[in-house]
Structure formats: C-alpha cells, structure tokens
Design a protein around this motif. Structure first.
Motif, PDB file in Angstrom:
ATOM      1  N   LEU A  58     -25.523  17.218  -7.536  1.00  0.00           N
ATOM      2  CA  LEU A  58     -25.276  17.810  -6.227  1.00  0.00           C
ATOM      3  C   LEU A  58     -25.104  16.687  -5.220  1.00  0.00           C
ATOM      4  O   LEU A  58     -25.887  15.745  -5.201  1.00  0.00           O
ATOM      5  CB  LEU A  58     -26.461  18.697  -5.808  1.00  0.00           C
ATOM      6  N   VAL A  59     -24.056  16.761  -4.399  1.00  0.00           N
ATOM      7  CA  VAL A  59     -23.844  15.736  -3.377  1.00  0.00           C
ATOM      8  C   VAL A  59     -24.101  16.316  -2.000  1.00  0.00           C
ATOM      9  O   VAL A  59     -23.746  17.456  -1.709  1.00  0.00           O
ATOM     10  CB  VAL A  59     -22.415  15.138  -3.452  1.00  0.00           C
ATOM     11  N   LEU A  60     -24.737  15.506  -1.153  1.00  0.00           N
ATOM     12  CA  LEU A  60     -24.967  15.850   0.248  1.00  0.00           C
ATOM     13  C   LEU A  60     -24.094  14.948   1.093  1.00  0.00           C
ATOM     14  O   LEU A  60     -24.153  13.725   0.978  1.00  0.00           O
ATOM     15  CB  LEU A  60     -26.435  15.644   0.633  1.00  0.00           C
ATOM     16  N   ILE A 152     -22.582  20.310   2.930  1.00  0.00           N
ATOM     17  CA  ILE A 152     -22.185  19.577   4.134  1.00  0.00           C
ATOM     18  C   ILE A 152     -23.275  19.755   5.193  1.00  0.00           C
ATOM     19  O   ILE A 152     -23.634  20.879   5.540  1.00  0.00           O
ATOM     20  CB  ILE A 152     -20.842  20.093   4.694  1.00  0.00           C
ATOM     21  N   VAL A 153     -23.803  18.622   5.685  1.00  0.00           N
ATOM     22  CA  VAL A 153     -24.829  18.638   6.733  1.00  0.00           C
ATOM     23  C   VAL A 153     -24.208  18.158   8.036  1.00  0.00           C
ATOM     24  O   VAL A 153     -23.520  17.141   8.067  1.00  0.00           O
ATOM     25  CB  VAL A 153     -26.017  17.726   6.362  1.00  0.00           C
ATOM     26  N   GLY A 180     -21.976  25.283   0.850  1.00  0.00           N
ATOM     27  CA  GLY A 180     -22.256  25.772   2.186  1.00  0.00           C
ATOM     28  C   GLY A 180     -22.569  24.636   3.138  1.00  0.00           C
ATOM     29  O   GLY A 180     -22.488  23.457   2.777  1.00  0.00           O
ATOM     30  N   LEU A 181     -22.929  24.997   4.371  1.00  0.00           N
ATOM     31  CA  LEU A 181     -23.222  24.023   5.410  1.00  0.00           C
ATOM     32  C   LEU A 181     -24.668  24.169   5.887  1.00  0.00           C
ATOM     33  O   LEU A 181     -25.227  25.259   5.858  1.00  0.00           O
ATOM     34  CB  LEU A 181     -22.292  24.184   6.616  1.00  0.00           C
ATOM     35  N   VAL A 182     -25.247  23.047   6.309  1.00  0.00           N
ATOM     36  CA  VAL A 182     -26.579  23.035   6.909  1.00  0.00           C
ATOM     37  C   VAL A 182     -26.443  22.583   8.356  1.00  0.00           C
ATOM     38  O   VAL A 182     -25.812  21.560   8.627  1.00  0.00           O
ATOM     39  CB  VAL A 182     -27.538  22.097   6.153  1.00  0.00           C
ATOM     40  N   GLN A 183     -27.011  23.361   9.276  1.00  0.00           N
ATOM     41  CA  GLN A 183     -26.982  22.998  10.687  1.00  0.00           C
ATOM     42  C   GLN A 183     -28.271  22.249  11.027  1.00  0.00           C
ATOM     43  O   GLN A 183     -29.343  22.845  11.130  1.00  0.00           O
ATOM     44  CB  GLN A 183     -26.837  24.245  11.565  1.00  0.00           C
TER      45      GLN A 183
END
Length: 265
Positions: A58-60, A152-153, A180-183
């Motif tokens: 998993l990539v961040l 995606i952060v 998904g995205l992290v806010q």
C-alpha cells in the motif's frame, strides 16, 4: 529511453507530414500512434516482481510536501522495529543532517535496495510513505512491484489539492487503484474555549473526492497532541488510544483494509 522518445517524436513527425504508410487519416493515425507508442514504451518498463514474504503493498502519497503523511545480516538490512511495526528509511542510512540529493539511477538503485534488500520477513501489509511529487520515485515503485492500492493524503488547502489531484491521476495512469482520500489537518479546536477553526479551508478534500469519483476515508484534526506524540516516538494510537484523534486514525486504517482486494493465495 532517449532513443524511445526520439522514435516517438519521429513517428509523430511522419504522421504530421503524411509520409508514414502513404496516407493520413485522423482516426487511423491516432489509433496507430497509440498502439506503437504503447509497444515502444513497454520495452523500457521493468517487469513487476512481488516482494518475497509481503502479501500486499500500500502506498501513501500526497503530491505536496508538508501535509502530514543500519545493520546488515546475511547481506540483508534489518528494519527497525517498534510497537510491532518494522520500518526502514533512507534517513537511517545517512547522517542525520545529510541531505539526500540523488537523481535518476541512484534513486532507482536506492528504491530497489529498500524494497528487496531489507529483511522484511512475512508481512500482511507493506506501507510505503511516498515522497512528495509525481516523479521518478513514484513511477519506479509503481512499475517495479504490484501495488494493491494507493491512499492520497491532503489538507483542504487549494494549493495542496492541486497536487493531490495530480497524484491521484498519476496512479490511475499506471493502473494503481486509488482507495480513497484522507483529509488531514481538517479543523483546529481551541483547547480552552473549544471553538473550531478551519485553518486550511473547509471540506476541500471532500470536494476533490467527488470530482474524482472517490471516497473520503476519514478526517484527521489539527491537534497539538498528534505532533507531540510523534516527536516523542509514541504514536497517539498507542499513547492515547481512547482519544478522538486515535480513533480517527483507526477508523481510516479499517476503511483502507476493507477496500483492499483479497491478497493472492
């Protein structure tokens, strides 16, 4: 790679001037160019190879920096371990104040060593904290190993969202599913009066997620305790497991795991 680019440029020139294959039709030429471009570019791409012992990668990524994202044995580097999590970084291999000013082949070589010359053992998940941007490192990792998903952060700030969108589009182009995205740093709550302030804007990541057709995995507030616990080496999910911040991280982790595909047998 220079030869490949030259070939593509020459093909484009021939089509433009009408000298390739004796005729020029917009639909036919476009299809032919796409097919030949894919064939030529594929010659220079490495074949993806899984990392031994690792079930899923998993990539961040963020696209933008600043958004919150050695011993040797048997010729393999041993990762450092704390709280049951193993970790390896280029920062462990250089002097503390030494910058890593590598490009091109040196970067690719370093990535290869971190992926395949570290004694990872048996892992359910290998999480790669990607550097900012959409350059050599991101492409090299995406092309060298099978990646189960990317997260995606981003902060809600407009300038950060521009880079986050580029990051999401890049992963799509290299066929890496975006989970998904992290806010991050979504809201600041005054510890005294409890008034909430959206320092970086309101719901920018949610708006971007709608545009991209993706989900928001969760929100992380801007809180001084997150910074303090990270600086002392005691993550907030360990030092303050009952806090709202810790619960937010755990919810995001569960959402990521839920969206990952079933690992190969």
């Amino acid at each position: 790679m220079n030869e490949t680019v030259h070939q593509l440029e020459r093909m484009q020139e021939l089509w433009t001037t009408g000298y390739l294959m004796g005729f020029k039709s917009s639909n036919t030429s476009d299809e032919f160019l796409k097919e030949k471009r894919a064939q030529i570019m594929s010659r220079g791409l490495p074949k993806q190879k899984p990392i031994e012992g690792v079930k899923q990668v998993l990539v961040l990524a963020s696209g933008k920096g600043g958004v919150g994202k050695s011993t040797t044995a048997e010729n393999l580097m041993r990762p450092l371990k704390n709280y049951g999590i193993e970790c390896m970084s280029m920062g462990f291999l250089v002097e503390e104040t030494a910058p890593v000013v590598w490009r091109g082949l040196m970067v690719m070589s370093a990535i290869e060593k971190l992926l395949r010359q570290v004694e990872w053992g048996q892992l359910d998940y290998l999480v790669i904290d990607m550097p900012p941007g959409t350059g050599d490192v991101q492409l090299s990792v995406s092309q060298n190993i099978p990646i189960a998903g990317a997260v995606i952060v981003s902060t809600p700030q407009d300038i950060a969202l521009l880079d986050a969108r580029k990051g999401a589009e890049m992963f799509r182009k290299v066929h890496v599913p975006v989970l998904g995205l992290v806010q991050n740093m979504s809201v600041f709550q005054c510890p005294k009066c409890k008034h909430e302030t959206h320092i970086f804007g309101t719901d920018g990541v949610r708006d971007l997620a709608k545009t991209l057709g993706l989900d928001v995995l969760g929100d992380i507030p801007l809180d001084v305790n997150i910074r303090k616990t990270c600086d002392t080496g005691q993550p907030i999910v360990v030092s303050q497991p009952q806090s709202d911040m810790a619960k937010a991280y755990l919810r995001i982790a569960m959402e990521i795991i839920r969206r990952l595909p079933t690992p190969p047998g």
